[in-house]
Design an enzyme around this catalytic site. Structure first.
Site, PDB file in Angstrom:
ATOM      1  N   HIS A 138       0.867  -1.181   0.000  1.00  0.00           N
ATOM      2  CA  HIS A 138       0.000   0.000   0.000  1.00  0.00           C
ATOM      3  C   HIS A 138       0.905   1.232   0.000  1.00  0.00           C
ATOM      4  CE1 HIS A 138      -2.766   2.967   1.791  1.00  0.00           C
ATOM      5  NE2 HIS A 138      -3.771   2.137   1.594  1.00  0.00           N
ATOM      6  N   LYS A 170     -10.750  -0.016  10.424  1.00  0.00           N
ATOM      7  CA  LYS A 170     -10.978  -1.244   9.662  1.00  0.00           C
ATOM      8  C   LYS A 170     -11.427  -2.395  10.555  1.00  0.00           C
ATOM      9  CE  LYS A 170      -7.552  -0.118   6.197  1.00  0.00           C
ATOM     10  NZ  LYS A 170      -7.812   0.273   4.830  1.00  0.00           N
ATOM     11  N   GLN A 230      -4.779  -4.840   7.333  1.00  0.00           N
ATOM     12  CA  GLN A 230      -5.780  -5.723   6.768  1.00  0.00           C
ATOM     13  C   GLN A 230      -5.816  -7.078   7.480  1.00  0.00           C
ATOM     14  OE1 GLN A 230      -8.784  -5.026   4.573  1.00  0.00           O
ATOM     15  NE2 GLN A 230      -7.041  -3.755   3.977  1.00  0.00           N
ATOM     16  N   CYS A 262      -4.835   2.319  -3.617  1.00  0.00           N
ATOM     17  CA  CYS A 262      -3.562   2.776  -3.036  1.00  0.00           C
ATOM     18  C   CYS A 262      -2.453   1.770  -3.252  1.00  0.00           C
ATOM     19  CB  CYS A 262      -3.700   3.088  -1.550  1.00  0.00           C
ATOM     20  SG  CYS A 262      -4.795   4.459  -1.218  1.00  0.00           S
ATOM     21  N   ASP A 289       2.831  -4.165   8.241  1.00  0.00           N
ATOM     22  CA  ASP A 289       1.620  -3.380   8.021  1.00  0.00           C
ATOM     23  C   ASP A 289       0.450  -4.345   8.215  1.00  0.00           C
ATOM     24  OD1 ASP A 289       0.155  -1.689   5.089  1.00  0.00           O
ATOM     25  OD2 ASP A 289      -0.658  -2.190   7.047  1.00  0.00           O
TER      26      ASP A 289
END
Lengths: 419, 132
Positions: free
Chosen positions: A132, A236, A213, A373, A210
């Site tokens: 991303h 999220k 998600q 993104c 990261d």
């Protein structure tokens, strides 16, 4: 297809839908909303909204420094949220849980403190082609300033990270940091973080994850992963926007200089200079997003009660249904591997992603169209834009069926000629 | 909205008016919307008194961006160049004729962006985009 497909924990999650008031909306002539844009942001249950409202109704004051009752209760709630997050990701200490504005800010924080102090000419930071922009751009900016090199780990044809190439990069001996996403927000790929961290450490590199998600969708244990830094966002995972978490190993955070200076992150201030507050406050300058932290804490409680393993199983089954259904539609192609997390990005032959998304919107179905993104990833697949459907635990089989049915009818709707 | 979208927009997007670049030309500019890959390159020829006589364009992208360019290309013929470069945002939205979400407004404005950036520059375009 509905009748033959069974989801684990279906009854549990059917009853949870009612907790999310926004899901009962109807648009465009009474068509019910089918919200499949959870990769972009998730909806919030009543308990999260209520926790934030009641904070403002009953408990608000500034935190940390006040002696009075309200300040005490606000501080207790704020720090209580930090403790909830610590347990949720199994961090060893609450001092390793820094509240940020979100994943993007967390990565920028590490880049501008650990990165700026430790990276220079001759050093390499390994990212990947599937990252991303939040985990590409801060490193590009810093590399321009500090003179190190960014390498992008390549992908295999089925959309996973090329682990042979990973080992090749590490054995060169100049990699200082590996920073990759746990789960791809475009491909759905779940990367082998524990294995990658272990290899990184064996070659003297740190590992940053990261987890934007992944934390919403599966149990994440930072000690088990043994990552050095991990970032994620509240919005999220059924929490409010405007807040996220940076996890870092204590020793690393202790050694890092502060980034944003101001109140709360200091111990003493004189005209000659200042000294820093202890962790985690060294990295939390100014009045924090207190209500947002309270909301995030409520979201953590809600998800913990459901069980992240249970959430993972249900969403996994739903995604399998989505994936198999999309695969059987001849005029569309999917990018990413079969074994995947909660989302599928696809291309419809001859029809632009925006037009697909608009067509679906007219039928009440919210998806995302664009590059999500991840422009380098889309360049890699030689496509300008994809359409993405992303699930969360309040989505149902019927909703996925409606999406599949709409996509099946799309070419007929547009007629034979393409744009 | 559904039927109008299908008929008017799709017709202009699928049957592109004034397709094909002009060479030589008096104006040649291209813009890309990196968010979605919409792309438009516009060429114009005008006469001695500054009236646009021919329009030629090429591009790729979503139905809205291509339809908007296709529609605009028809309207430019016979228009003074100085008037064309002063077309504003609302005129394009009226031309498209259907309600657009904010994200799709960008698609519809792409041909106007090409015209304004190519003639009067980026700062002027930003004012047009902001509706000033």
């Amino acid at each position: 297809m509905n009748a033959r497909f069974a989801l684990r924990h279906q009854a549990t999650f059917e009853s949870k839908r009612a907790d999310f008031p926004i899901l009962s909306q109807k648009h465009h002539d009474d068509i019910p909303l089918i919200y499949l844009d959870n990769g972009a942001s998730s909806q919030k249950p009543n308990c999260v909204i209520d926790a934030m409202t009641s904070y403002y109704h009953e408990h608000h004051a500034n935190v940390h420094r006040g002696i009075h009752k309200l300040s005490d209760s606000a501080t207790t709630l704020y720090e209580g949220a930090r403790d909830k997050v610590r347990r949720f990701i199994n961090a060893a200490s609450r001092r390793e849980v820094i509240f940020t504005r979100g994943t993007t800010e967390g990565i920028n924080l590490v880049a501008n403190t650990w990165g700026r102090t430790n990276l220079g000419p001759g050093d390499v930071v390994v990212l990947s082609l599937m990252e991303h922009h939040a985990n590409i751009v801060p490193w590009q900016i810093l590399a321009q300033q500090c003179g190190f090199t960014v390498e992008y780990l390549s992908l295999t044809p089925d959309g996973t990270l090329d682990m042979n190439r990973y080992e090749q990069l590490l054995t060169r001996g100049n990699v200082r940091l590996v920073a990759v996403m746990h789960v791809s927000n475009v491909l759905g790929t779940v990367n082998p973080i524990q294995h990658m961290a272990s290899l990184a450490h064996a070659h003297g590199a740190l590992m940053m994850v990261d987890a934007a998600q992944s934390v919403p969708h599966q149990p994440v244990d930072v000690q088990a992963l043994d990552c050095d830094f991990l970032v994620f966002s509240s919005h999220k995972m059924a929490g409010p926007t405007g807040i996220g978490v940076l996890y870092g190993k204590r020793d690393l955070l202790e050694a890092m200089p502060p980034w944003i200076g101001g109140g709360d992150m200091i111990a003493t201030v004189t005209l000659a200079g200042s000294t820093w507050n202890d962790l985690p406050y060294k990295f939390e300058a100014g009045t924090p997003s207190i209500a947002e932290a309270v909301g995030l804490g409520a979201a953590v409680d809600y998800l913990t009660q459901l069980g992240m393993g249970v959430i993972h199983d249900y969403v996994h089954d739903l995604t399998t249904y989505l994936y198999e259904g999309l695969r059987s539609i001849s005029h569309l192609s999917i990018i990413g591997p079969a074994e995947r997390s909660s989302l599928v990005s696809f291309i419809v032959d001859g029809i632009h992603a925006h037009d697909v998304a608009q067509y679906l919107d007219q039928r009440g179905i919210a998806v995302r169209a664009g590059h999500h993104c991840a422009m380098p990833l889309h360049t890699h697949y030689d496509v300008a834009a994809t359409t993405r459907a992303s699930c969360y635990f309040y989505n149902t089989l019927d909703e996925i069926s409606a999406l599949l049915s709409a996509l099946e009818q799309l070419p007929a709707y547009l007629g034979p000629k393409r744009i | 909205m559904d039927d109008m979208y299908r008929e008017i927009i799709l017709d202009y997007a699928q049957n592109k008016r004034n397709w094909g670049l002009l060479n030589p030309n008096d104006f040649d500019h291209e813009e890309l919307n990196p968010l979605c890959g919409d792309q438009v390159r516009l060429t114009l020829r005008y006469d001695a008194s500054g009236i646009i006589r021919e329009v030629g364009w090429e591009g790729k992208g979503c139905a809205i961006s291509q339809a908007a360019t296709s529609m605009l290309s028809e309207r430019l013929i016979g228009m003074p160049y100085d008037e064309a470069t002063c077309i504003d945002k609302q005129q394009i939205l009226d031309m498209i004729g259907i309600p657009l979400t904010i994200n799709r407004v960008k698609c519809a404005l792409l041909p106007l962006k090409v015209l304004v950036v190519g003639s009067l520059g980026k700062r002027r375009w930003e004012a047009v985009e902001d509706g000033e």
